[in-house]
Design an enzyme around this catalytic site. Structure first.
Site, short mmCIF file in Angstrom:
data_model
loop_
_atom_site.label_atom_id
_atom_site.label_comp_id
_atom_site.label_asym_id
_atom_site.label_seq_id
_atom_site.Cartn_x
_atom_site.Cartn_y
_atom_site.Cartn_z
N GLU A 332 0.85 -1.23 -0.05
CA GLU A 332 -0.14 -0.09 0.03
C GLU A 332 0.74 1.45 0.08
OE1 GLU A 332 -2.29 -0.60 3.73
OE2 GLU A 332 -2.97 -2.61 2.84
N PRO A 333 1.06 1.58 -1.19
CA PRO A 333 2.15 2.92 -1.19
C PRO A 333 1.80 4.04 -0.50
CG PRO A 333 1.57 2.03 -3.58
CD PRO A 333 0.72 1.49 -2.62
N GLY A 334 0.55 4.32 -0.15
CA GLY A 334 -0.13 5.50 0.70
C GLY A 334 0.11 6.82 -0.23
N ARG A 335 0.75 7.82 0.29
CA ARG A 335 0.86 9.27 -0.26
C ARG A 335 1.62 9.24 -1.60
NH1 ARG A 335 3.00 12.17 4.74
NH2 ARG A 335 2.08 10.37 5.44
N CYS A 407 -7.68 32.34 12.45
CA CYS A 407 -7.33 33.13 13.67
C CYS A 407 -6.86 31.82 14.51
CB CYS A 407 -8.77 33.44 14.17
SG CYS A 407 -9.45 34.90 13.36
N TYR A 437 -3.60 13.88 1.97
CA TYR A 437 -3.89 14.24 3.50
C TYR A 437 -4.27 15.92 3.63
CZ TYR A 437 -2.68 9.34 3.99
OH TYR A 437 -2.35 8.20 4.05
#
Length: 486
Positions: A332-335, A407, A437
């Site tokens: 699962e390479p992810g990002r 703020c 993300y």
């Protein structure tokens, strides 16, 4: 965030660039590892503006507004193909490998179609992500469902659609999946998420295989074997496909995977010996890192694939005599696919130089976004880069901090970066590496509508996730007076 308990003015090196950020010889230079492959600059004679797939960013700003996420579709597809082909090729002689795209990094209907077209599996971890997959007709057998607290509705949704695997995370969930499978008259394909006790060299919130965290069954304490026993006790309701491990995210070498794989394969062999079961799948997770700044040097999919295949072959070799064969490997390479394919385009609103004492000056460049579209800097202390995008400049580099419009003093987009000293209100700046993300974690903080996602390819741009509006926000707001009148 480089803080000091007595205040930032007391911190060592306050106002200085971090060690990994060198003073640039050319502040307008684009580092290729940070940007989608179609990103470049116009000739200086034409203004030196940033372009993506042939489109000047000023064109995108006029048509779609800022802040906006800009994703290079061809770059995304190329990175997906690289994992599908270059990573899996070394595994062909070992029984094959499969790559799962991380839906949690960023998912919409268009991206799900790209992933489907390029032959990857899809890792989902909620009913919402699964709904996107169903919407585009993503092949069910190529879908995984993760999560440490899947609801009854989500498990039912997954089983009714026929997903290829449910990664179970607790004894309660095993019982839940088995009950729903019997109710539906189906066999639930499950994998056991194993906590292998590896400390990934990453932020503590994205390290997921050490003992003291919410995911998985501990290998060290025997929980994982207990989970396997529980699954097998349910007979035909559950089909145990194999074991799963995930050690974290934003990882740049395979050292942690070597330990995790060795321990996971040890359990795989124990299952074969104790139960006579040759589990057909083994998922080693992933979470491979990307370059957010010049300090990062990620491995290529081909290098990762070769290293991981050699690791698997080495660890299984002693088991061949016992009849234990190499299962199909998943990662699962992810990002690593969507992260580098996207940058965020902002407009500068104010530039403020603040004298902070002891001869120190901090220059704040405020943009029309912030922690509502990229919370990672505030959440993880993540570092990003950026560049002046709407023009060239011959001004000297100046160390700046790019901040948002919210703020919060922690509303920081880029902690430290060199921009031309003449950066001014109205300029566009671009922050690379924001595909993963950022939109997924985006919020409506301060009632700020979330930005659009604009896909570009071959000189054309289109919206794949539209910009939210104030009307969208107000539509969720149930006014008591309106309710009473009705």
């Amino acid at each position: 965030m480089r803080a000091h308990e007595a205040g930032t003015l007391h911190a060592d090196g306050y106002g200085a660039a971090p060690g990994w950020l060198p003073y640039p010889s050319d502040v307008m230079e684009l580092l290729p590892q940070l940007w989608p492959r179609s990103v470049g600059r116009q000739d200086l004679a034409e203004g030196g503006e940033l372009t993506v797939a042939g489109l000047p960013v000023s064109h995108l700003a006029r048509e779609f507004g800022t802040a906006a996420y800009v994703v290079d579709e061809a770059d995304f597809r190329a990175r997906a193909r690289a994992f599908a082909d270059d990573f899996t090729a070394p595994f062909e002689r070992l029984g094959g490998a499969e790559v799962f795209y991380a839906g949690k990094a960023f998912l919409c209907s268009a991206v799900a179609r790209w992933v489907m077209d390029e032959g990857l599996g899809l890792d989902t971890c909620s009913g919402g992500e699964l709904a996107v997959a169903k919407r585009v007709g993503f092949p069910a057998e190529r879908i995984a469902l993760h999560g440490n607290n899947k609801s009854v509705a989500e498990i039912r949704q997954a089983l009714e659609y026929g997903v290829g695997r449910i990664v179970v995370d607790s004894l309660d969930e095993i019982e839940r999946v088995a009950a729903i499978a019997r109710e539906l008259g189906v066999v639930a394909p499950v994998m056991v998420r194993v906590t292998v006790g590896v400390e990934a060299h990453t932020h503590e919130f994205i390290a997921t295989a050490h003992e003291d965290q919410k995911f998985g069954f501990s290998l060290q304490t025997g929980q994982a074997r207990g989970a396997i026993d529980r699954i097998l006790a349910h007979g035909s309701a559950l089909n145990l496909l194999g074991l799963h491990s995930h050690i974290g995210s934003q990882i740049f070498d395979i050292a942690g995977f070597e330990i995790a794989a060795r321990r996971l394969i040890g359990l795989h062999a124990q299952v074969a010996e104790a139960y006579g079961l040759h589990l057909p799948e083994l998922d080693l997770g992933g979470g491979y890192g990307i370059a957010y700044t010049s300090e990062h040097t990620p491995m290529t999919p081909a290098d990762l694939g070769a290293a991981m295949a050699a690791l698997i072959e080495r660890e299984f070799a002693p088991l061949a005599a016992k009849g234990v064969t190499v299962p199909r490997i998943s990662i699962e390479p992810g990002r690593a696919i969507v992260g580098p394919s996207t940058f965020t385009l902002y407009e500068v609103g104010t530039v403020k130089s603040v004298e902070v004492g002891h001869g120190n000056v901090r220059t704040y460049v405020s943009v029309d976004g912030g922690m509502s579209d990229n919370v990672r800097t505030a959440l993880y202390g993540a570092d990003y880069s950026c560049t002046l995008a709407s023009r060239t400049s011959h001004a000297a580099p100046r160390l700046v901090r790019v901040v948002g419009r919210h703020c919060e003093s922690g509303d920081i987009v880029v902690m430290d970066e060199y921009l031309p000293a003449d950066v001014s209100p109205g300029d566009l700046i671009a922050v690379p590496g924001t595909g993963a993300y950022c939109r997924s974690l985006a919020s409506q903080y301060n009632h700020t509508p979330r930005p659009p996602v604009v896909a570009v390819r071959d000189g054309r741009a289109r919206v794949i996730v539209r910009r939210e509006t104030i009307d969208d926000i107000l539509a969720l707001d149930v006014d008591d007076l309106d309710s009473a009148e009705q």
